[in-house]
Design a protein around this motif. Sequence first.
Motif, short mmCIF file in Angstrom:
data_model
loop_
_atom_site.label_atom_id
_atom_site.label_comp_id
_atom_site.label_asym_id
_atom_site.label_seq_id
_atom_site.Cartn_x
_atom_site.Cartn_y
_atom_site.Cartn_z
N UNK A 21 0.98 -1.42 0.13
CA UNK A 21 0.04 0.20 0.23
C UNK A 21 1.00 1.21 -0.05
N UNK A 22 2.07 1.08 0.00
CA UNK A 22 2.91 2.39 0.20
C UNK A 22 3.64 2.77 -1.25
N UNK A 23 3.46 1.58 -2.24
CA UNK A 23 4.36 1.68 -3.65
C UNK A 23 3.48 2.90 -4.32
N UNK A 24 4.05 3.13 -5.37
CA UNK A 24 3.46 4.43 -6.32
C UNK A 24 4.01 3.95 -7.70
N UNK A 25 3.32 3.85 -8.79
CA UNK A 25 3.81 3.31 -10.13
C UNK A 25 3.85 4.60 -10.94
N UNK A 26 4.90 4.85 -11.49
CA UNK A 26 5.09 6.09 -12.39
C UNK A 26 5.27 5.55 -13.89
N UNK A 27 4.43 5.39 -14.92
CA UNK A 27 4.72 4.71 -16.07
C UNK A 27 5.65 5.66 -16.84
N UNK A 28 6.79 5.00 -17.47
CA UNK A 28 7.77 5.87 -18.32
C UNK A 28 7.84 5.42 -19.82
N UNK A 29 7.15 6.15 -20.62
CA UNK A 29 7.31 5.60 -22.02
C UNK A 29 8.78 5.38 -22.59
N UNK A 30 8.86 4.45 -23.25
CA UNK A 30 10.26 4.04 -23.96
C UNK A 30 11.16 3.75 -22.96
#
Length: 56
Positions: A21-30
Motif C-alpha cells: 500500500x505504500x508503493x506508487x507506479x510511474x509509467x515511463x514511455x520508451x
Amino acid sequence: MSAELMDHLTRSWTCGRNWRGTSVAYPSPSAGHLCQEERPGVVNAELLDFLSDWNG
C-alpha cells in the motif's frame, strides 16, 4: 527446502507485507527494465516530486 531459503522467503514476505500500500507506479514511455538508466531525467524528476513532501 533448506532452512536458509525458508528464512529468506519469510523475511521477503514480511517486508512485502509491511510495505504493501505504500508503493506508487510511474509509467515511463520508451523505458524498459532499467528505466533509471534509460530515462534518468524522467526518473529523477519523478523521484524529486515524490520526495518533495518528505521532512526526514
